[in-house]
Design a protein around this motif. Structure first.
Motif, short mmCIF file in Angstrom:
data_model
loop_
_atom_site.label_atom_id
_atom_site.label_comp_id
_atom_site.label_asym_id
_atom_site.label_seq_id
_atom_site.Cartn_x
_atom_site.Cartn_y
_atom_site.Cartn_z
N SER A 1 -23.11 14.76 41.05
CA SER A 1 -23.65 13.66 40.13
C SER A 1 -23.31 13.72 38.66
O SER A 1 -24.25 14.07 37.86
CB SER A 1 -25.06 13.56 40.16
OG SER A 1 -25.40 13.18 41.62
N ARG B 1 -28.82 2.92 40.06
CA ARG B 1 -29.94 3.58 39.67
C ARG B 1 -31.22 2.64 39.80
O ARG B 1 -30.97 1.72 39.15
CB ARG B 1 -29.90 4.40 38.50
CG ARG B 1 -30.91 5.40 38.19
CD ARG B 1 -31.25 5.64 36.71
NE ARG B 1 -29.95 6.14 36.07
CZ ARG B 1 -29.90 7.59 35.99
NH1 ARG B 1 -30.73 8.30 36.68
NH2 ARG B 1 -28.78 7.83 35.27
N THR C 1 -26.59 9.66 44.57
CA THR C 1 -25.43 10.39 44.68
C THR C 1 -24.26 8.99 44.68
O THR C 1 -24.44 8.04 44.76
CB THR C 1 -25.12 11.27 45.67
OG1 THR C 1 -25.34 10.51 46.81
CG2 THR C 1 -26.12 12.60 45.49
N ILE C 2 -22.96 9.49 44.57
CA ILE C 2 -22.07 8.55 44.93
C ILE C 2 -22.03 8.05 46.43
O ILE C 2 -21.96 6.82 46.54
CB ILE C 2 -20.62 9.04 44.90
CG1 ILE C 2 -20.12 9.56 43.49
CG2 ILE C 2 -19.40 8.02 45.49
CD1 ILE C 2 -19.95 8.47 42.46
N ALA D 1 -24.60 5.30 46.23
CA ALA D 1 -24.18 4.27 45.77
C ALA D 1 -23.28 3.50 46.64
O ALA D 1 -23.37 2.28 46.73
CB ALA D 1 -23.28 4.52 44.31
N ARG E 1 -22.56 5.48 39.74
CA ARG E 1 -23.86 5.88 40.13
C ARG E 1 -24.99 5.24 39.28
O ARG E 1 -25.96 4.72 39.82
CB ARG E 1 -24.00 7.57 39.69
CG ARG E 1 -23.34 8.38 40.73
CD ARG E 1 -24.03 9.64 40.52
NE ARG E 1 -23.75 10.28 39.14
CZ ARG E 1 -22.78 10.60 38.43
NH1 ARG E 1 -21.59 10.88 39.25
NH2 ARG E 1 -22.70 11.12 37.36
#
Lengths: 372, 576, 384
Positions: free
Chosen positions: B264, B551, B559-560, B563, B547
């Motif tokens: 991240s 949110r 984290t990716i 996402a 990311r």
């Protein structure tokens, strides 16, 4: 682009192909195994000469003439006597059970008719389950009976015809010369076809073809690089076994080595074109292998290798025009037996060269255009 | 006792191999009602162990009991009570999903109402119902794995053996697979022994066995094992403008540093002793701040294994390339690929800047591989334009190809050729010759540490070496752009780290890198990335931007992977 | 233990496993175009190729006739030649011209009557006729020579009928070929081809099927199911047996309908012998496949051990009795040899059990042997 670099890249490709073929035991086997098996099989098993045909006799005449005639058969190495049958009734069993493949029957009036100047008859009963053997054996019978008749007749007055035979190129009519003479073409076909049909398919299956396609190498270079090893290996096998044919099986080599090499080279190129085409279409090695098989079968059968093209129906003869093996088989025989030189085999080279050009360009195009 | 798998002092050495034992005196207990994870690098003996438990291999020494049965003597009875899913699952690709399931149901003797009910339940669990009539070969990787699992579960087994069930599976499908396994353990109380290369998966297991070189290194719950590195894990936040991967590059290989990863947008470090190991870089190198982190199983695993491995030296390369033109290495505008009626890539546009690491991400079948193949000139372009290294792919493909390096997903160098022969071939193919070719090969051998293996046939190289050779071949001509297709799929965590360090070094020297991957944590190594789904763009930007876009209050630190899952679900809900 | 807790025990469960696995095999065959091609299209192609392409009977052979001194007798002989269906005669002005034609392959033989021919015939003397042949294809050359003898024979008969003196030698040969009076090679080739067709499905296709399971990794998953090795083997044999018999029926049907090959034996005998042969071939293919476990190698071995011998060492095309002794010995290990022999008898002679029994017995022994090997090689573990 720099032509020296261009050539260097072609050589690197060819070297890579050579290494993949010769380092892999399976491919190495393709270069050695099938040619050897073919050499033995075709050299020994594939023969149209018939020897030691089992025969039985029925002699109802029991005259000096009939005994003399029948003794000629016992003396020939083409025939082997299994026994004398008591009566004509025994013929059926003897043939049915395959105890004998032909029965010679001399009727009771044989010598009487001969002396009376009338036509005497000898009856031959053959087992048609093997028409080939039957036909050839009948020919031998005719020759023996004919010769005996001429000898018998020449001592007496009357007109007679004597057929004096002379066979060009193969005076003793050995069928092994015929079969083995076409063998180099046959061997080149199988080796080249198996090697090329797998060459692109294997690379596609293993992903290495993509790795080569992303380099700046162009399709023509790949084509040449892929063609060189099978060409050389096919030629090597073909010439090596030609030498075997001459020195082991005693086939005469009356033409020039140069003409033989030329025939095999142009022929290999045509087969390489077909093989690479099949291989480019295939996505797996199994498909490539099966494709090779589907090409080899008809190519062999329609090449005149074992049976003459002239005996086929018109339409099928027409189809053989597109079969490179047809020209190569005839070309090889011409070199071995007819004493052909380069100009004499020109008639075979031209159609094969046209086929090579067409198939090679088609497969070169497919390299890059058969993408997923 | 009839519970689970009990293995006592098991040993096995393969004939004709290196003579090194595949397993030596391994003792393991995997009880029912729990998930036992087997982790370790490639060649550690995970697959061998599972095969012995399934009765597929004869152990040389030691005692093996599965559900109280001997896998060899009680073979027939055992095979009726266990489920086994090999790494390369035996799906019949020319059979449909339903036909595969029917086959296994017949073989396992599941009949009548029980069969209908069971298959329905499996369909629900795996969401395969809409694809019943599709040939298994046409399924995506994730669906294939789910079908494989379903086949292994046709008859409710008492114990389940799974060999790397999630290799090559995208994150969404991975989560589903694990959900299915968890359900089974909780509801039916079966036991599961699973090997995995994903360390985050090991974290989900009830207990973990760490294997290396055929020996058990550690055995315990993931949290117990993680506790062993407690106080030695730190998160470094880079200064604004500093790249996390630059920090990672300078830290890795340093004395006392056991593992460095990016997470991240921050750098995660595991050290040998304590904070003092980081002292030399306290102020500099673009580090903004440092905080202590909660240890994870992965930290402990890497710390443990890295002490058993020789340190890898990746030579620092200096920027050798200067920008030529507008600073754009790859320009894609309105790219479309059609296969018949099927649109694999629809209207994709993006730029890759010179010297950056650009990621192409997405689940299997998203169109990332197709896009990638078009950029390398392996697939024709239906519509749109693509320029690579300033050359239009459609017009001067050959020129463009000379400037790129390509590394395929599967190892695809010539297996029968040795290392030198492979390098020589590819070097010449890329136009190197003579002295220059010789020098470059010598340099590559040194750089990738291939010297001792120079005469070995490529096919016989161990996995890590194969990867290095493939990369050496792709970099021999010092390309401007390096294309990497799923370079770390099926690679163990240690080799994966080594690989990324090399990529980092390549990028630092000025080469542009375009990489596809389905490991979402690897997306953090990219400068920018394109996430694709169903042939179209899902998101484009830096890892931080992506990311940031998902949110929420519930997800303060996504984290990716989070996402990706959120974006994919969002897209799926928008499309009928 | 009762059947509800152990649903995989007992005959019904075994039957279900067998049925399920067999259905899978059939589905795979149906979906794989290459196996259909090999099993059902290849037979048709082979029968057509052999039926039309491989014929040893020659017709309309181009010959040149050179008459150094034209006359009545020469014209008479020329007319006889032209009238024969075997020859297509044309006159050449000189021997030199005829030899030129021969060299460029436009004729296959030269009949040369010398300057003295007419006088010799008239004077009741011996009159030589020169027949020059191309010896390249020795078989064909012999055939041509035989046809020519026959033409001379009919000429002699015609002279006799006209009241002229018969030509010597005064012996006529009356040949009666049993089972195949017109010596049609198709009648012999097609029954033999059935062996080749069944070898394709039996040995070549099955050589791939077990190896494919190993290569694709399906074997590992199957091994861990309750399917037993015997069931596995039976399920592999039955579908390909059906496919092979299909190919057999197809080629026999084509042979009988299209090429009018006689089928004098009973269907029962044909069914029995082809079943035994097919089982021997299937056994060979499966034994190869389960031993080498790699498709490419399996295919190679199968071609060399199955296909080539079926072609060359079976008596299909070449006479085994005329080969050297070592080759004859080897041929006794080739299943196709027994089937080709039986098939010839069955088609052309009928149910001669005294000939068929030994062949059937040999095939039965071979089938048992090969299937036995395949069973032994089909283990229950990866390392067996």
């Amino acid at each position: 682009m720099n032509p020296r670099l261009w050539l260097r890249q072609v050589l690197a490709l060819a070297l890579k192909e050579f290494l993949t073929i010769l380092k892999d035991p399976k491919s190495r086997f393709v270069v050695i195994g099938p040619p050897l098996v073919q050499f033995i099989v075709f050299g020994y098993a594939a023969t149209f000469d018939v020897t030691h045909v089992d025969y039985a006799i029925v002699d109802e005449d029991r005259s000096p003439e009939s005994r003399d005639l029948l003794s000629r058969f016992a003396g020939s190495e083409n025939f082997s006597l299994v026994g004398e049958l008591g009566s004509v009734n025994a013929i059926a069993t003897s043939i049915d059970t395959q105890e004998s493949r032909l029965v010679i029957h001399v009727g009771s009036d044989f010598s009487a008719r001969l002396h009376a100047g009338r036509t005497a008859e000898v009856q031959v009963i053959l087992d048609g389950r093997s028409s080939n053997v039957a036909g050839i054996a009948l020919g031998y019978v005719q020759a023996i009976v004919g010769e005996w008749g001429r000898e018998w007749g020449s001592a007496r007055p009357g007109p007679s015809i004597e057929v004096v035979e002379r066979a060009w190129f193969n005076p003793s009519l050995t069928s092994r010369w015929f079969i083995v003479g076409g063998l180099p073409a046959q061997i080149a076909l199988v080796v080249v076809m198996l090697l090329t049909s797998l060459s692109v398919a294997r690379e596609r299956e293993q992903g290495t073809f993509d790795q080569t396609l992303v380099t700046p190498i162009d399709s023509l270079q790949i084509l040449i690089g892929k063609a060189i090893p099978p060409l050389l290996l096919g030629l090597f096998d073909g010439l090596l076994l030609s030498a075997g044919a001459v020195h082991w099986f005693g086939v005469p080599m009356t033409g020039t080595l140069f003409a033989l090499t030329a025939v095999l080279t142009v022929y290999s190129l045509a087969v390489i074109g077909i093989g690479l085409f099949v291989s480019s279409l295939a996505t797996t090695m199994q498909q490539g292998l099966l494709g090779a098989f589907i090409v080899i079968m008809p190519a062999v059968l329609l090449s005149g290798f074992t049976t003459p093209i002239e005996n086929m129906p018109e339409w099928l003869q027409l189809a053989t025009v597109a079969n490179p093996a047809r020209y190569a088989v005839a070309g090889c025989r011409a070199v071995f037996l007819e004493g052909a030189d380069l100009t004499a085999v020109g008639r075979y080279l031209l159609p094969m060269a046209i086929m090579a050009t067409l198939t090679l360009s088609a497969s070169g195009w497919l390299f890059r255009h058969r993408s997923r | 006792m009839s519970d689970g798998v009990v293995i006592d002092k098991l040993s096995l050495t393969f004939k004709g191999g290196s003579g090194r034992p595949a397993l030596s005196a391994v003792s393991i207990e995997a009880p029912r009602g729990a998930v036992t994870g087997l982790v370790g690098p490639d060649g550690a003996g995970k697959t061998t162990l599972l095969r012995i438990a399934a009765g597929l291999l004869l152990p040389a020494a030691g005692r093996v009991r599965v559900l109280g049965l001997d896998p060899i003597v009680d073979r027939q009875e055992l095979r009726e009570r266990i489920g086994y899913m090999p790494q390369k699952f035996g799906l019949y690709e020319d059979l449909t999903v339903a036909e595969n399931l029917d086959l296994y149901a017949d073989l396992q003797g599941v009949v009548g109402a029980a069969r209908v009910e069971r298959l329905e339940r499996l369909m629900r669990m795996t969401d395969l119902a809409p694809f019943l009539d599709r040939l298994a070969g046409r399924l995506s990787g994730g669906m294939k794995q789910k079908l494989g699992l379903a086949c292994a579960l046709v008859k409710s087994p008492d114990f389940l053996l799974l060999d790397e069930p999630t290799v090559g599976v995208d994150p969404v499908s991975r989560r589903e697979l694990w959900r299915i396994v968890d359900e089974l353990v909780v509801e039916s109380g079966i036991g599961v022994l699973v090997s995995t290369a994903y360390l985050d998966e090991a974290e989900r297991c009830t207990q973990v066995v760490v294997l290396d070189d055929g020996e058990v290194l550690e055995q315990g719950t993931p949290s117990d094992l993680a506790a062993s590195v407690s106080g030695r894990v730190f998160l470094l936040t880079p200064k604004v403008g500093a790249l996390p991967r630059q920090i990672q590059g300078s830290l890795s290989g340093r004395q006392g540093v056991l593992d460095v990863t990016i997470e991240s947008g921050r750098v995660r470090v595991v050290v040998a002793h304590g904070e003092e190991d980081l002292a030399p870089c306290a102020g500099g190198e673009g580090i903004e701040s440092r905080s202590s982190a909660h240890p994870r199983f992965e930290d402990a695993f890497m710390a443990h294994l890295s002490t058993r491995r020789a340190r890898l030296e990746v030579g620092e390369k200096h920027a050798t390339r200067t920008s030529t033109g507008d600073g754009v290495a790859v320009r894609v505008r309105g790219l479309v690929k059609r296969f018949g009626d099927f649109v694999a890539v629809r209207d994709v546009s993006f730029d890759v800047r010179e010297g950056e690491i650009f990621g192409l991400l997405g689940p299997n079948g998203a169109g990332k591989s197709t896009t990638f193949r078009m950029l390398c000139g392996l697939s024709s372009i239906t519509a749109g334009e693509a320029t690579v290294a300033g050359r239009d792919l459609r017009r001067s493909g050959k020129r463009a190809r000379a400037r790129l390096g390509y590394m395929a997903q599967k190892f695809s160098l010539y297996g029968s050729l040795n290392v030198i022969e492979n390098l020589r071939y590819f070097g010449t193919a890329y136009g190197l010759w003579g002295r220059r070719l010789k020098t470059r090969i010598a340099e590559s051998l040194a750089e990738f540490d291939l010297g001792p293996r120079r005469k070995d046939p490529a096919a016989q190289l161990p996995g890590g070496y194969k990867q290095r050779l493939a990369m050496a071949a792709a970099l021999l001509h010092e390309p401007e752009i390096l294309f990497l297709d799923e370079p770390t799929s099926g690679v163990d965590p240690i080799a994966r780290r080594e690989f990324w360090r090399r990529i980092n070094a390549v990028a630092l020297s000025g080469t542009t890198v375009v990489v596809t991957t389905h490991f979402m944590e690897e997306a953090e190594y990219c400068d920018r990335m394109l996430i694709m789904s169903r042939g179209a763009e899902l998101a484009l930007g830096t890892p931080a931007e992506i990311r940031e876009s998902v949110r929420t209050i519930d997800r303060p630190d996504p984290t990716i992977e989070d996402a990706f899952v959120v974006l994919a679900e969002l897209r799926a809900s928008q499309q009928p | 233990m009762n059947s509800s807790t152990r649903p995989t025990r007992g005959r019904r469960a075994a039957a279900r496993r067998l049925r399920g696995f067999m259905r899978k095999e059939l589905l795979q065959i149906r979906r794989d175009p290459s196996s259909i091609a090999l099993a059902l299209v290849m037979p048709v192609v082979l029968i057509l190729l052999f039926g039309y392409g491989v014929s040893l009977d020659a017709e309309r052979i181009p010959v040149a006739v050179v008459l150094d001194h034209p006359g009545a007798a020469g014209a008479d002989l020329l007319a006889r030649l032209t009238g024969s269906r075997h020859f297509d005669a044309s006159r050449a002005t000189s021997l030199f011209e005829a030899e030129t034609w021969m060299r460029d392959h436009s004729i296959e033989a030269i009949v040369h009557l010398g300057a003295d021919f007419e006088r010799q015939i008239a004077a009741d003397e011996q009159a030589p006729v020169q027949l020059i042949l191309r010896g390249i294809d020795s078989n064909r050359a012999r055939l041509i020579s035989g046809y020519f003898d026959a033409v001379v024979g009919t000429w002699s008969g015609a002279r006799l009928a006209r009241g002229e003196r018969a030509l010597l030698p005064p012996i006529s040969i009356s040949a009666r070929t049993w089972f195949n009076p017109s010596l049609r090679s198709t009648d012999v080739l097609v029954p033999g081809l059935v062996a080749l067709v069944m070898t394709l499905t039996g040995a070549l296709l099955t050589a791939l099927v077990v190896a494919r399971e190993w290569e694709r990794g399906t074997m590992e998953a199957i091994l861990v199911t309750p399917l037993r090795a015997t069931e596995f083997l039976v399920a592999k044999i039955v579908p390909y047996y059906i496919l092979g018999m299909g190919g057999m029926v197809l080629s026999v049907g084509l042979g009988v309908l299209l090429f009018e090959v006689p089928l004098r034996g009973s269907f029962f005998a044909l069914f029995l012998l082809s079943s035994l042969f097919l089982l021997a071939s299937l056994g060979l293919g499966l034994a190869i496949s389960s031993t080498v476990r790699v498709q490419f190698v399996a295919a190679q071995i199968s071609i060399i051990a199955g296909f080539l011998p079926a072609f060359f060492l079976s008596g299909l095309l070449f006479d085994l009795g005329s080969t050297p002794v070592p080759i004859q010995v080897i041929s006794h290990l080739v299943p196709a040899r027994y089937f080709v022999s039986a098939s010839h008898t069955l088609f052309l002679a009928g149910d001669l059990w005294s000939v068929l029994w030994p062949d059937a017995l040999a095939l039965f022994v071979m089938a048992t042997f090969f299937i036995g090997i395949a069973r032994r090689r089909t283990g229950t573990r990866l390392d067996s």
